[in-house]
Design a protein around this motif. Structure first.
Motif, PDB file in Angstrom:
ATOM      1  N   LYS A 160       0.776  -1.226  -0.104  1.00 48.76           N
ATOM      2  CA  LYS A 160      -0.114  -0.194  -0.048  1.00 48.76           C
ATOM      3  C   LYS A 160       1.021   1.121  -0.071  1.00 48.76           C
ATOM      4  O   LYS A 160       1.816   1.468   0.721  1.00 48.76           O
ATOM      5  CB  LYS A 160      -0.812   0.073   1.050  1.00 48.76           C
ATOM      6  CG  LYS A 160      -2.061   1.034   1.156  1.00 48.76           C
ATOM      7  CD  LYS A 160      -2.825   0.768   2.240  1.00 48.76           C
ATOM      8  CE  LYS A 160      -2.514   1.352   3.628  1.00 48.76           C
ATOM      9  NZ  LYS A 160      -3.613   1.492   4.618  1.00 48.76           N
ATOM     10  N   SER A 162       1.487   5.455  -0.803  1.00 45.38           N
ATOM     11  CA  SER A 162       0.679   6.777  -1.031  1.00 45.38           C
ATOM     12  C   SER A 162       1.404   7.546  -2.138  1.00 45.38           C
ATOM     13  O   SER A 162       3.005   7.818  -2.030  1.00 45.38           O
ATOM     14  CB  SER A 162       1.217   7.694   0.200  1.00 45.38           C
ATOM     15  OG  SER A 162       0.424   8.951   0.104  1.00 45.38           O
ATOM     16  N   HIS A 198      -6.421   2.242  -7.165  1.00 45.05           N
ATOM     17  CA  HIS A 198      -6.695   3.255  -6.026  1.00 45.05           C
ATOM     18  C   HIS A 198      -7.557   2.824  -4.957  1.00 45.05           C
ATOM     19  O   HIS A 198      -8.647   1.819  -5.058  1.00 45.05           O
ATOM     20  CB  HIS A 198      -7.530   4.335  -6.906  1.00 45.05           C
ATOM     21  CG  HIS A 198      -7.808   5.626  -5.968  1.00 45.05           C
ATOM     22  ND1 HIS A 198      -9.007   5.713  -5.558  1.00 45.05           N
ATOM     23  CD2 HIS A 198      -7.169   6.611  -5.418  1.00 45.05           C
ATOM     24  CE1 HIS A 198      -9.131   6.860  -4.790  1.00 45.05           C
ATOM     25  NE2 HIS A 198      -7.794   7.267  -4.592  1.00 45.05           N
ATOM     26  N   LEU A 199      -7.397   3.376  -3.824  1.00 48.52           N
ATOM     27  CA  LEU A 199      -8.119   3.184  -2.592  1.00 48.52           C
ATOM     28  C   LEU A 199      -8.903   4.177  -2.136  1.00 48.52           C
ATOM     29  O   LEU A 199      -9.835   4.167  -2.421  1.00 48.52           O
ATOM     30  CB  LEU A 199      -7.100   2.613  -1.495  1.00 48.52           C
ATOM     31  CG  LEU A 199      -6.430   1.148  -1.708  1.00 48.52           C
ATOM     32  CD1 LEU A 199      -5.505   1.079  -0.712  1.00 48.52           C
ATOM     33  CD2 LEU A 199      -7.342  -0.023  -1.834  1.00 48.52           C
ATOM     34  N   GLN A 203      -4.030   7.167  -1.532  1.00 49.01           N
ATOM     35  CA  GLN A 203      -3.527   5.569  -1.296  1.00 49.01           C
ATOM     36  C   GLN A 203      -3.809   4.886  -2.321  1.00 49.01           C
ATOM     37  O   GLN A 203      -5.016   4.847  -3.085  1.00 49.01           O
ATOM     38  CB  GLN A 203      -4.123   5.085   0.056  1.00 49.01           C
ATOM     39  CG  GLN A 203      -4.103   5.931   1.158  1.00 49.01           C
ATOM     40  CD  GLN A 203      -2.563   5.904   1.824  1.00 49.01           C
ATOM     41  OE1 GLN A 203      -2.109   4.660   1.580  1.00 49.01           O
ATOM     42  NE2 GLN A 203      -1.937   6.959   2.230  1.00 49.01           N
ATOM     43  N   TYR A 204      -2.799   3.840  -2.671  1.00 51.11           N
ATOM     44  CA  TYR A 204      -2.994   2.795  -3.753  1.00 51.11           C
ATOM     45  C   TYR A 204      -2.472   1.426  -3.315  1.00 51.11           C
ATOM     46  O   TYR A 204      -1.489   1.442  -2.599  1.00 51.11           O
ATOM     47  CB  TYR A 204      -2.146   3.149  -4.873  1.00 51.11           C
ATOM     48  CG  TYR A 204      -2.691   4.584  -5.584  1.00 51.11           C
ATOM     49  CD1 TYR A 204      -3.523   4.376  -6.806  1.00 51.11           C
ATOM     50  CD2 TYR A 204      -2.299   5.802  -5.186  1.00 51.11           C
ATOM     51  CE1 TYR A 204      -3.706   5.437  -7.610  1.00 51.11           C
ATOM     52  CE2 TYR A 204      -2.719   7.021  -6.033  1.00 51.11           C
ATOM     53  CZ  TYR A 204      -3.469   6.775  -7.076  1.00 51.11           C
ATOM     54  OH  TYR A 204      -3.949   7.890  -7.721  1.00 51.11           O
ATOM     55  N   PHE A 205      -3.031   0.438  -3.881  1.00 53.98           N
ATOM     56  CA  PHE A 205      -2.283  -0.721  -3.837  1.00 53.98           C
ATOM     57  C   PHE A 205      -1.410  -0.798  -5.039  1.00 53.98           C
ATOM     58  O   PHE A 205      -1.891  -0.403  -6.140  1.00 53.98           O
ATOM     59  CB  PHE A 205      -3.218  -2.073  -3.820  1.00 53.98           C
ATOM     60  CG  PHE A 205      -3.721  -2.284  -2.234  1.00 53.98           C
ATOM     61  CD1 PHE A 205      -2.606  -2.588  -1.288  1.00 53.98           C
ATOM     62  CD2 PHE A 205      -5.132  -2.668  -2.060  1.00 53.98           C
ATOM     63  CE1 PHE A 205      -2.913  -3.035  -0.066  1.00 53.98           C
ATOM     64  CE2 PHE A 205      -5.405  -3.042  -0.809  1.00 53.98           C
ATOM     65  CZ  PHE A 205      -4.476  -3.122   0.217  1.00 53.98           C
ATOM     66  N   ASN A 237      -6.068  -8.428  -0.334  1.00 52.77           N
ATOM     67  CA  ASN A 237      -5.820  -7.339   0.308  1.00 52.77           C
ATOM     68  C   ASN A 237      -6.903  -6.250   0.159  1.00 52.77           C
ATOM     69  O   ASN A 237      -7.005  -5.302   0.952  1.00 52.77           O
ATOM     70  CB  ASN A 237      -4.474  -6.905   0.204  1.00 52.77           C
ATOM     71  CG  ASN A 237      -3.338  -7.743   0.498  1.00 52.77           C
ATOM     72  OD1 ASN A 237      -3.339  -8.521   1.517  1.00 52.77           O
ATOM     73  ND2 ASN A 237      -1.877  -7.734  -0.260  1.00 52.77           N
ATOM     74  N   TYR A 238      -7.378  -6.257  -1.177  1.00 55.10           N
ATOM     75  CA  TYR A 238      -8.505  -5.097  -1.411  1.00 55.10           C
ATOM     76  C   TYR A 238      -9.681  -5.522  -0.610  1.00 55.10           C
ATOM     77  O   TYR A 238     -10.244  -4.159  -0.027  1.00 55.10           O
ATOM     78  CB  TYR A 238      -8.637  -5.047  -2.935  1.00 55.10           C
ATOM     79  CG  TYR A 238      -9.360  -3.848  -3.394  1.00 55.10           C
ATOM     80  CD1 TYR A 238      -8.531  -2.657  -3.885  1.00 55.10           C
ATOM     81  CD2 TYR A 238     -10.756  -3.864  -3.456  1.00 55.10           C
ATOM     82  CE1 TYR A 238      -9.193  -1.673  -4.274  1.00 55.10           C
ATOM     83  CE2 TYR A 238     -11.334  -2.762  -4.047  1.00 55.10           C
ATOM     84  CZ  TYR A 238     -10.774  -1.602  -4.418  1.00 55.10           C
ATOM     85  OH  TYR A 238     -11.352  -0.525  -4.687  1.00 55.10           O
ATOM     86  N   TYR A 241      -9.192  -4.387   2.940  1.00 53.67           N
ATOM     87  CA  TYR A 241      -9.325  -2.818   3.080  1.00 53.67           C
ATOM     88  C   TYR A 241     -10.529  -2.170   2.864  1.00 53.67           C
ATOM     89  O   TYR A 241     -11.074  -1.280   3.773  1.00 53.67           O
ATOM     90  CB  TYR A 241      -8.395  -2.198   1.959  1.00 53.67           C
ATOM     91  CG  TYR A 241      -8.324  -0.657   1.685  1.00 53.67           C
ATOM     92  CD1 TYR A 241      -7.327  -0.005   2.830  1.00 53.67           C
ATOM     93  CD2 TYR A 241      -9.463   0.125   1.297  1.00 53.67           C
ATOM     94  CE1 TYR A 241      -7.417   1.527   2.928  1.00 53.67           C
ATOM     95  CE2 TYR A 241      -9.464   1.381   1.432  1.00 53.67           C
ATOM     96  CZ  TYR A 241      -8.464   2.208   2.131  1.00 53.67           C
ATOM     97  OH  TYR A 241      -8.543   3.612   2.264  1.00 53.67           O
ATOM     98  N   TYR A 245     -12.158   0.070   5.611  1.00 52.19           N
ATOM     99  CA  TYR A 245     -12.861   1.313   5.395  1.00 52.19           C
ATOM    100  C   TYR A 245     -14.216   1.412   5.951  1.00 52.19           C
ATOM    101  O   TYR A 245     -14.521   2.402   6.576  1.00 52.19           O
ATOM    102  CB  TYR A 245     -12.813   1.546   4.065  1.00 52.19           C
ATOM    103  CG  TYR A 245     -13.407   2.932   3.422  1.00 52.19           C
ATOM    104  CD1 TYR A 245     -12.801   3.809   3.542  1.00 52.19           C
ATOM    105  CD2 TYR A 245     -15.064   2.875   3.123  1.00 52.19           C
ATOM    106  CE1 TYR A 245     -13.071   5.187   3.106  1.00 52.19           C
ATOM    107  CE2 TYR A 245     -15.366   4.050   2.731  1.00 52.19           C
ATOM    108  CZ  TYR A 245     -14.410   5.230   2.632  1.00 52.19           C
ATOM    109  OH  TYR A 245     -14.946   6.474   2.395  1.00 52.19           O
TER     110      TYR A 245
END
Length: 375
Positions: A160, A162, A198-199, A203-205, A237-238, A241, A245
């Motif tokens: 993860k 930034s 994009h998260l 933030q991104y994976f 992992n997504y 998240y 969230y």
């Protein structure tokens, strides 16, 4: 600066081949001048910063933009210059291009085409970035921006990360594959940040891989597409998240029934702990929303339910009305994200929220949409 003109009108390159004691002697014996403004330069060869040239105080030369450089920038230019020269490429260090009034870090010639390499170690404003890029392109020079590797990118595998708005400018694309190339001068290593998903906000994976300078080629190598096994891990992992969230989102909301996300959940008769797996999935361009994708995807289903529509009967021309109804700003990228999400729903044959979609079905469609065909 690393390049100066001698009294004999020849370019002198401060490369790593010169020992410090030799430069100290040269400093007393030789005068150096700016190739651009012709003013006399100072040769700085101390114990802390790597040797470089500097203008006299109060100089008004346009090339002053290159002064005040960090040690990483000076060293990185030297390392890249030596490497590309060793690849038998015609490589010029800090050439002044009068037609553009720009001085790229390196100018390479490969198969009769010129490339300007910019090793960026400090923030650059978007207008300046666009002006320099368009200047190169107008002169038929291909710009290559390489970011100095931030410490947070120094890892491997699925991370993860930034990526701030300044650094998103350096994201490149090759055959629909988006990635960021960075270079670390200490380890002489390239870090590739690819398969960006994009998260939330910045933030991104991403899949992070490293490549030693000695293995780099030109044109610069591009990252391979993510494998199915890696994509499985990324989606796992997504999903984690997504749960991460939702929980604080539920606890920290201060709007109550006026919170559009919670109102959509309520109107759709959903529960926060048991949402369909096709709500909150990665799609192309979802970064344009800034918020995590589950917010607008739940809102999209609320819009369709309110207007008695399904993914099959939803017309793409109605998408702008979704933005107006949701009080979201409409942009081309956001519209494209909703169109892509709608295409995925249709591919999965989803007609209502209660559809029984398996993890494997979702995985196969997302891999095809995001990886196999590029996004």
């Amino acid at each position: 600066m690393l390049v100066a003109m001698t009294e004999q009108q020849q370019l002198f390159h401060l490369t790593s081949k010169y020992p410090l004691d030799e430069l100290q002697k040269l400093k007393k014996q030789q005068s150096f001048f700016c190739p651009q403004c012709k003013e006399q330069l100072l040769l700085k060869a101390g114990q802390i910063k790597i040797p470089h040239f500097a203008h006299q105080k109060n100089s008004e030369c346009d090339s002053l933009f290159s002064e005040g450089e960090s040690a990483a920038h000076l060293l990185g230019k030297q390392q890249l210059f030596h490497h590309f020269s060793n690849l038998q490429l015609r490589t010029v260090l800090e050439p002044y291009l009068p037609q553009l009034q720009q001085r790229p870090d390196l100018l390479l010639t490969f198969k009769n085409r010129q490339y300007a390499v910019e090793f960026q170690c400090s923030p650059i404003a978007k207008p300046s970035f666009q002006q320099r890029t368009s200047g190169y392109l107008h002169a038929n020079i291909t710009p290559i921006w390489i970011l100095h590797t931030p410490d947070k990118f120094k890892g491997t595998g699925i991370l993860k990360v930034s990526i701030n708005h300044t650094n998103t400018q350096f994201i490149q694309q090759y055959k629909k594959q988006k990635f960021l190339i960075t270079y670390d001068v200490k380890s002489k290593t390239f870090y590739y940040i690819s398969n960006l998903i994009h998260l939330h906000k910045l933030q991104y994976f991403a899949v992070v891989k490293k490549l030693p300078l000695s293995q780099q080629r030109f044109p610069l190598l591009v990252p391979e597409k993510i494998s199915k096994s890696q994509f499985h891990l990324l989606l796992k992992n997504y999903r984690k998240y997504r749960e991460y969230y939702i929980h604080p989102r539920l606890l920290l909301s201060k709007k109550g029934v006026n919170d559009q996300f919670f109102r959509s959940i309520y109107e759709l008769r959903l529960t926060m702990t048991d949402l369909p797996i096709f709500l909150g999935i990665p799609v192309c361009n979802t970064h344009a929303f800034n918020q995590f994708c589950i917010e607008w995807q739940v809102g999209f289903f609320h819009f369709m339910d309110y207007h008695a529509l399904t993914p099959k009967t939803m017309n793409e021309r109605a998408i702008p009305y979704f933005f107006k109804w949701s009080k979201l700003e409409l942009t081309d990228e956001r519209k494209a994200a909703v169109e892509h999400y709608l295409a995925i729903l249709r591919h999965l044959n989803i007609e209502q929220l209660g559809e029984n979609i398996t993890e494997e079905q979702l995985f196969n469609v997302l891999y095809d949409e995001l990886v196999a065909f590029g996004c």
